[in-house]
Design an enzyme around this catalytic site. Structure first.
Site, PDB file in Angstrom:
ATOM      1  N   CYS A   1      30.942  48.962  42.720  1.00 34.96           N
ATOM      2  CA  CYS A   1      30.086  49.927  43.419  1.00 34.96           C
ATOM      3  C   CYS A   1      29.128  50.663  42.489  1.00 34.96           C
ATOM      4  CB  CYS A   1      30.948  50.931  44.168  1.00 34.96           C
ATOM      5  SG  CYS A   1      32.170  50.151  45.258  1.00 34.96           S
TER       6      CYS A   1
ATOM      7  N   HIS B   1      29.734  59.994  44.487  1.00 39.59           N
ATOM      8  CA  HIS B   1      30.046  58.672  45.035  1.00 39.59           C
ATOM      9  C   HIS B   1      30.460  58.840  46.489  1.00 39.59           C
ATOM     10  CE1 HIS B   1      31.276  54.516  45.061  1.00 39.59           C
ATOM     11  NE2 HIS B   1      32.493  54.846  45.448  1.00 39.59           N
TER      12      HIS B   1
ATOM     13  N   HIS C   1      28.358  52.898  52.888  1.00 35.56           N
ATOM     14  CA  HIS C   1      28.542  52.445  51.510  1.00 35.56           C
ATOM     15  C   HIS C   1      27.927  51.054  51.357  1.00 35.56           C
ATOM     16  CE1 HIS C   1      29.980  51.718  47.615  1.00 35.56           C
ATOM     17  NE2 HIS C   1      31.225  52.152  47.718  1.00 35.56           N
TER      18      HIS C   1
END
Length: 617
Positions: free
Chosen positions: A263, A419, A457
């Site tokens: 990620c 995040h 995401h």
């Protein structure tokens, strides 16, 4: 010798909030804080992007951000799947059925007997005298039904000749073009100003291209009784977002690569670009990532890890019954009561340029990236669990800003893009890190944003989504609130953090430093320090002098005017991405090589040879 400062001179991309250039996607995220004129402009431009010009505000808003998966992807109530069943043989009578000769498998499966029904062999009767396991094509309901999809009606492949291109590569072409055009300087002018080897492209995807035109189609071909095409393997590679841009957008022969770090992938590529420019090795770097993971198989994979927010868990969070409809709009709830993250698609790119070249070309300046830090977690019990590495990256990023701008700037004029994956584990561990860093550097109320609340995401490009929102905050002075949460969860460490479910209007003067934080599976931690245009202006004036700075600002007007013209067209849905297929091919017979340089036809400057790479023997 002083380092060159990597300036952001162009940015672009597409996600569930819209187009990045011109801050369209950012404005959608802070829509409630806009004045009426900006609201209408945002709605109108999004409507054109969605191929619904003149659509009502509610239609546009409902067709953006995280929402229930739309039918152009797949039917979440009836998603195709295979189901194995066992047919039990009758103890006295074998099972029989008829099959076309062209469909007869060879060799015959065990316990099959085939008898032709006519001389032509077009039809056979099959007899089976034992139990037989078969796979049936059927459907099932998806447990996860929310995703961060591109705006409803926006089809990236319809804007250029995209035949056989996976969706992730379609997005890469459009996003890279958006970033390049947002500069307001023709790419040829930029390319002719430097050696071809002074340009680089760093971009990748985490999951590769897994739809039917990429690895997905190739891997499923045998079991689905279809044929592998000549394009699926090549186009499935996770480096293709960079390769497509070199070949079809920029025509670049410079450095290229695709760095992946789960990620944190966008920041991994950003660091490569920043280091290249700081060292003077490159003058222009296009950095980005592209991901299109909204397919059942990828969702099944993350769901199997209990990582995604299922409809059942969302209903439990909201105290609803199984027969109720989950609130898909609020599926992603960073730092609130949450149950998992929400997959999304996105492609984001920035054009980095060395400060001296930007001064020479009169480039616009949207920000600067003086440093990106990457650290692993050390020994771990679980590869997916967070660890110590993020303490290091955050501390380094904040320390850099303090060294460059002083303690007061960090305490009063910085903010964090978390995040913020929307998992129960993340909300505790990431907030704890922020709180400890704030304590260390004397920060009392640190604004924390988490744009996954809006966008979902997007895996590889996730930090690109954060960067685009940061550039919007620099321009508008507003840090987006986390509007999908009712309040901060009780287990979140937030004593020194300002986590709000409404937008935080700090003014441009209060938004000078952004810290982009990313935590990836496997211990792939990264944090970037990003500086606002006003901070960059001060830096450039100090290093180049007021007189040269005045000339630079005057020369910027050309880029501003041309970029404005592009944005006006893009706001009308006229994207016109750069896509050069089979044009301006290099005639290799015309390449000239000497001991000191190599010259390529069509490129203004030669590539010099003889660099000692800093060694002396």
């Amino acid at each position: 010798m002083a380092n060159f400062l990597p300036l952001i001179v162009g940015f672009g991309g597409y996600n569930s909030a819209g187009r990045s250039s011109g801050h369209q996607a950012y404005r959608r995220m802070i829509f409630e804080s806009l004045g009426q004129a900006e609201r209408q402009h945002t709605v109108d431009s999004l409507a054109y992007l969605m191929d619904k010009p003149g659509a009502e505000e509610s239609t546009v808003l409902n067709g953006t951000l995280v929402r229930r998966i739309e039918s152009n992807f797949f039917n979440v109530e009836n998603t195709a799947m295979g189901k194995k069943i066992t047919l039990e043989a009758h103890p006295e009578e074998p099972a029989r059925f008829i099959i076309a000769g062209k469909d007869l498998p060879y060799p015959l499966p065990d316990h099959w007997a085939a008898e032709p029904m006519d001389e032509s062999g077009k039809r056979y009767q099959i007899s089976i005298d034992s139990n037989q396991t078969l796979t049936l094509s059927c459907t099932s309901k998806m447990a996860v039904q929310a995703a961060g999809q591109l705006p409803s009606g926006f089809s990236p492949g319809s804007h250029y000749r995209s035949q056989h291109h996976p969706r992730g590569l379609q997005l890469a072409v459009l996003a890279a073009s958006d970033a390049v055009k947002s500069m307001g300087i023709d790419w040829k002018v930029v390319a002719d100003s430097v050696s071809p080897d002074a340009i680089a492209v760093y971009s990748s995807s985490v999951m590769s291209q897994l739809d039917s035109t990429g690895f997905g189609g190739m891997m499923q071909a045998r079991q689905l009784a279809s044929r592998v095409t000549s394009k699926q393997l090549a186009m499935g590679l996770n480096t293709m977002p960079a390769d497509f841009i070199n070949a079809y957008v920029l025509g670049s022969v410079g450095a290229t690569g695709g760095v992946t770090g789960a990620c944190a992938t966008f920041l991994y590529n950003l660091r490569q670009g920043v280091e290249d420019i700081r060292s003077g090795r490159r003058k222009v770097v296009l950095v980005g990532a592209s991901e299109a993971p909204i397919i059942p198989e990828v969702m099944d994979g993350y769901a199997a890890m209990s990582a995604l927010a299922t409809d059942a868990d969302l209903l439990k969070l909201d105290g609803l019954n199984a027969c109720d409809m989950a609130n898909h709009r609020r599926a992603s709830r960073p730092f609130g009561q949450n149950c998992g993250f929400t997959l999304a698609e996105s492609s984001q790119f920035v054009v980095l340029m060395a400060d001296d070249l930007a001064m020479e070309l009169g480039a616009q300046v949207f920000g600067a990236v003086p440093g990106v830090y990457i650290n692993a977690d050390g020994h771990k019990k679980s590869i997916s669990a967070p660890g110590a590495g993020n303490y290091i990256t955050m501390a380094k990023a904040v320390s850099l800003a303090r060294t460059l701008m002083g303690e007061e700037a960090v305490r009063q004029r910085s903010f964090v893009h978390a995040h913020g994956s929307s998992t129960p584990h993340n909300r505790v561990t990431e907030a704890k890190i922020f709180d400890e860093i704030a304590k260390t550097f004397g920060i009392e109320s640190w604004p924390v944003a988490a744009v996954k609340a809006y966008l979902g995401h997007s895996l590889g490009p996730a930090s690109g989504d954060q960067l685009m929102a940061s550039l919007g905050s620099f321009a508008h002075g507003i840090v987006p609130g986390i509007k999908t949460i009712e309040g901060v969860a009780d287990d979140v460490y937030a004593k020194r953090l300002h986590i709000s479910n409404v937008d935080n209007n700090r003014g441009a003067a209060g938004c000078e430093i952004a810290f982009l934080n990313s935590k990836g599976f496997g211990g792939n931690n990264a944090t970037a320090t990003v500086l606002s245009p006003s901070v960059v202006h001060t830096y450039l004036e100090k290093h180049y002098g007021k007189k040269q700075m005045a000339v630079f600002q005057q020369s910027q007007s050309v880029a501003v005017e041309k970029a404005s013209s592009y944005l006006q067209s893009a706001d009308k849905g006229e994207l016109n991405p750069i896509y050069e297929f089979g044009t301006d091919l290099i005639d290799e017979s015309q390449i000239t090589i000497t001991p000191d340089a190599i010259s390529l036809p069509g490129y203004a400057q030669p590539i010099t040879l003889g660099d000692d790479e800093g060694y002396s023997f």
